[in-house]
Scaffold this motif. Structure first.
Motif, PDB file in Angstrom:
ATOM      1  N   ASP A   1       0.851  -1.197   0.000  1.00  0.00           N
ATOM      2  CA  ASP A   1       0.000   0.000   0.000  1.00  0.00           C
ATOM      3  C   ASP A   1       0.882   1.241   0.000  1.00  0.00           C
ATOM      4  O   ASP A   1       1.678   1.457   0.929  1.00  0.00           O
ATOM      5  CB  ASP A   1      -0.885  -0.016   1.251  1.00  0.00           C
ATOM      6  N   PHE A   2       0.779   2.046  -1.052  1.00  0.00           N
ATOM      7  CA  PHE A   2       1.665   3.207  -1.220  1.00  0.00           C
ATOM      8  C   PHE A   2       0.898   4.239  -2.049  1.00  0.00           C
ATOM      9  O   PHE A   2       1.131   4.421  -3.242  1.00  0.00           O
ATOM     10  CB  PHE A   2       2.957   2.785  -1.926  1.00  0.00           C
ATOM     11  N   ALA A   3      -0.051   4.916  -1.395  1.00  0.00           N
ATOM     12  CA  ALA A   3      -0.915   5.871  -2.099  1.00  0.00           C
ATOM     13  C   ALA A   3      -0.211   7.208  -2.278  1.00  0.00           C
ATOM     14  O   ALA A   3       0.801   7.505  -1.637  1.00  0.00           O
ATOM     15  CB  ALA A   3      -2.205   6.055  -1.311  1.00  0.00           C
TER      16      ALA A   3
ATOM     17  N   GLY B   1      -1.013   3.095   7.365  1.00  0.00           N
ATOM     18  CA  GLY B   1      -1.100   3.702   8.684  1.00  0.00           C
ATOM     19  C   GLY B   1      -1.315   5.195   8.637  1.00  0.00           C
ATOM     20  O   GLY B   1      -2.091   5.757   9.423  1.00  0.00           O
ATOM     21  N   GLU B   2      -0.654   5.870   7.716  1.00  0.00           N
ATOM     22  CA  GLU B   2      -0.831   7.318   7.588  1.00  0.00           C
ATOM     23  C   GLU B   2      -2.268   7.661   7.231  1.00  0.00           C
ATOM     24  O   GLU B   2      -2.842   8.635   7.734  1.00  0.00           O
ATOM     25  CB  GLU B   2       0.110   7.875   6.511  1.00  0.00           C
ATOM     26  N   ALA B   3      -2.866   6.878   6.357  1.00  0.00           N
ATOM     27  CA  ALA B   3      -4.220   7.165   5.905  1.00  0.00           C
ATOM     28  C   ALA B   3      -5.263   6.872   6.974  1.00  0.00           C
ATOM     29  O   ALA B   3      -6.315   7.520   7.020  1.00  0.00           O
ATOM     30  CB  ALA B   3      -4.537   6.350   4.649  1.00  0.00           C
TER      31      ALA B   3
ATOM     32  N   PHE C   1       5.329   8.386   6.869  1.00  0.00           N
ATOM     33  CA  PHE C   1       5.513   8.355   5.423  1.00  0.00           C
ATOM     34  C   PHE C   1       6.613   7.368   5.008  1.00  0.00           C
ATOM     35  O   PHE C   1       7.800   7.613   5.213  1.00  0.00           O
ATOM     36  CB  PHE C   1       5.828   9.742   4.844  1.00  0.00           C
ATOM     37  N   PRO C   2       6.206   6.244   4.416  1.00  0.00           N
ATOM     38  CA  PRO C   2       7.194   5.293   3.898  1.00  0.00           C
ATOM     39  C   PRO C   2       8.022   5.912   2.778  1.00  0.00           C
ATOM     40  O   PRO C   2       7.518   6.668   1.951  1.00  0.00           O
ATOM     41  CB  PRO C   2       6.328   4.144   3.380  1.00  0.00           C
ATOM     42  N   LEU C   3       9.302   5.554   2.785  1.00  0.00           N
ATOM     43  CA  LEU C   3      10.262   6.075   1.810  1.00  0.00           C
ATOM     44  C   LEU C   3      10.872   4.895   1.066  1.00  0.00           C
ATOM     45  O   LEU C   3      11.223   3.878   1.674  1.00  0.00           O
ATOM     46  CB  LEU C   3      11.345   6.875   2.525  1.00  0.00           C
ATOM     47  N   LEU C   4      10.983   5.020  -0.260  1.00  0.00           N
ATOM     48  CA  LEU C   4      11.582   3.993  -1.100  1.00  0.00           C
ATOM     49  C   LEU C   4      12.712   4.593  -1.917  1.00  0.00           C
ATOM     50  O   LEU C   4      12.743   5.801  -2.171  1.00  0.00           O
ATOM     51  CB  LEU C   4      10.542   3.405  -2.061  1.00  0.00           C
ATOM     52  N   THR C   5      13.640   3.739  -2.366  1.00  0.00           N
ATOM     53  CA  THR C   5      14.701   4.167  -3.279  1.00  0.00           C
ATOM     54  C   THR C   5      14.776   3.203  -4.456  1.00  0.00           C
ATOM     55  O   THR C   5      14.399   2.027  -4.350  1.00  0.00           O
ATOM     56  CB  THR C   5      16.066   4.229  -2.572  1.00  0.00           C
TER      57      THR C   5
ATOM     58  N   ASP D   1      -3.840  12.707  13.636  1.00  0.00           N
ATOM     59  CA  ASP D   1      -3.333  11.343  13.535  1.00  0.00           C
ATOM     60  C   ASP D   1      -3.411  10.759  12.127  1.00  0.00           C
ATOM     61  O   ASP D   1      -3.111   9.591  11.912  1.00  0.00           O
ATOM     62  CB  ASP D   1      -4.064  10.432  14.514  1.00  0.00           C
ATOM     63  N   THR D   2      -3.820  11.572  11.132  1.00  0.00           N
ATOM     64  CA  THR D   2      -3.759  11.123   9.741  1.00  0.00           C
ATOM     65  C   THR D   2      -2.853  12.070   8.965  1.00  0.00           C
ATOM     66  O   THR D   2      -2.910  13.292   9.124  1.00  0.00           O
ATOM     67  CB  THR D   2      -5.149  11.087   9.081  1.00  0.00           C
TER      68      THR D   2
END
Length: 326
Positions: free
Chosen positions: A14-16, A35-37, A47-51, A74-75
């Motif tokens: 999940d990565f909206a 979780g953020e949503a 906020f998940p971070l990708l490379t 909390d969102t």
């Protein structure tokens, strides 16, 4: 640049609201996790971070934002990152459920963070709902902040709902005083979020435009946006255009539906909330990055397609779900 095949989605989790940018010889992606949503972001990181080295193969790289004061909400939604003056700035919204969201900015010394909350950009006492900040640097170096906020009037054929505005930035952490400029208001049936929605003590036929993303080409500014209901197959990406950042913006869309991305039944559901990133290996080549629902409607996953920009506006030939050549 070597060619290879890929197939959407390019990340399984999940990565909206995916925002992708190039830095340090590769690519970074930041987005709204489950979780953020939902108000359940894990631990002290937000906020998940990708490379990635190629926009297709992504590795998790922790979480970008050090969790700010819990009293803010909390969102956490729709982060975007830009570099200026030797630092990195993360723009995002925070609030409670789907109300009282404010725009804020966090700062870090490097693209991977950690980002520390630094300043409030909008006050929920004055603007009850502000989301989806998009910082944009014009060719002359001036910075602007596009975002979405609520409108209740229905003048000149527009409809009540969330819509798009732009303001100049005085600094990277402060909006300039002065008027807020309207970019686009909802006016079409496909942009409806819900009929009979209870909002602000009344009931509205509520419409939504959100997720602005601006690119410049052919002497024009093109603001891509997402419209409809993010929870279902009405969601898609369309655009407006202007000769100047502050407008006037021209909307030539119609009720045929979104022109850039739209649902392909049984294949791609609710594609939207896009960002645009330039290829590091092929100058002039750009990609549109967006999310779309999985088949079970449980996760919004990151997808990518080449973006075409001609004199008629942006397009991508997508969304794609079969093997593509990068």
């Amino acid at each position: 640049m070597a060619r290879f095949n890929y197939c959407n989605p390019v990340h399984p989790n999940d990565f909206a609201d995916p925002f992708v940018w190039a830095a340090d010889g590769g690519y970074f992606a930041i987005g709204t996790g489950r979780g953020e949503a939902s108000g359940a972001a894990a631990g002290q990181g937000v906020f998940p971070l990708l490379t990635s080295s190629d926009l297709v193969h992504w590795q998790a790289s922790g979480r970008a934002l050090t969790r700010p004061d819990p009293a803010l909400g909390d969102t956490f939604w729709a982060p975007e990152v830009v570099a200026a003056d030797g630092r990195w700035y993360l723009y995002y919204s925070v609030g409670f459920a789907d109300r009282r969201h404010q725009l804020r900015v966090a700062v870090a010394p490097a693209p991977q963070g950690p980002y520390i909350d630094t300043a409030q950009l909008t006050d929920p006492e004055q603007v009850a709902f502000a989301i989806d900040p998009h910082p944009f640097r014009d060719e002359d170096g001036r910075w602007f902040l596009f975002h979405a906020r609520d409108f209740l009037d229905t003048t000149h054929g527009t409809r009540a709902g969330t819509a798009l505005v732009v303001q100049p930035l005085a600094t990277m952490t402060q909006l300039a005083p002065g008027p807020v400029h309207t970019v686009a208001r909802a006016r079409l049936d496909w942009q409806r979020f819900a009929a009979g929605r209870a909002m602000y003590g009344a009931t509205y036929d509520w419409h939504t435009l959100e997720g602005p993303c601006v690119v410049r080409a052919h002497g024009l500014y093109w603001c891509l946006y997402s419209g409809g209901n993010w929870q279902n197959d009405s969601y898609g990406v369309d655009f407006v255009s202007a000769t100047q950042v502050l407008g006037a913006w021209v909307d030539e869309g119609d009720d045929a539906g979104p022109r850039v991305l739209r649902t392909v039944p049984d294949r791609v559901i609710g594609p939207g909330h896009c960002s645009v990133v330039a290829s590091l290996g092929e100058p002039g080549r750009r990609f549109i990055v967006y999310h779309a629902w999985d088949a079970d409607g449980q996760a919004r996953r990151m997808c990518i397609d080449p973006l075409q920009l001609d004199a008629g506006g942006p397009g991508c030939g997508g969304p794609s779900w079969t093997p593509q050549v990068m």
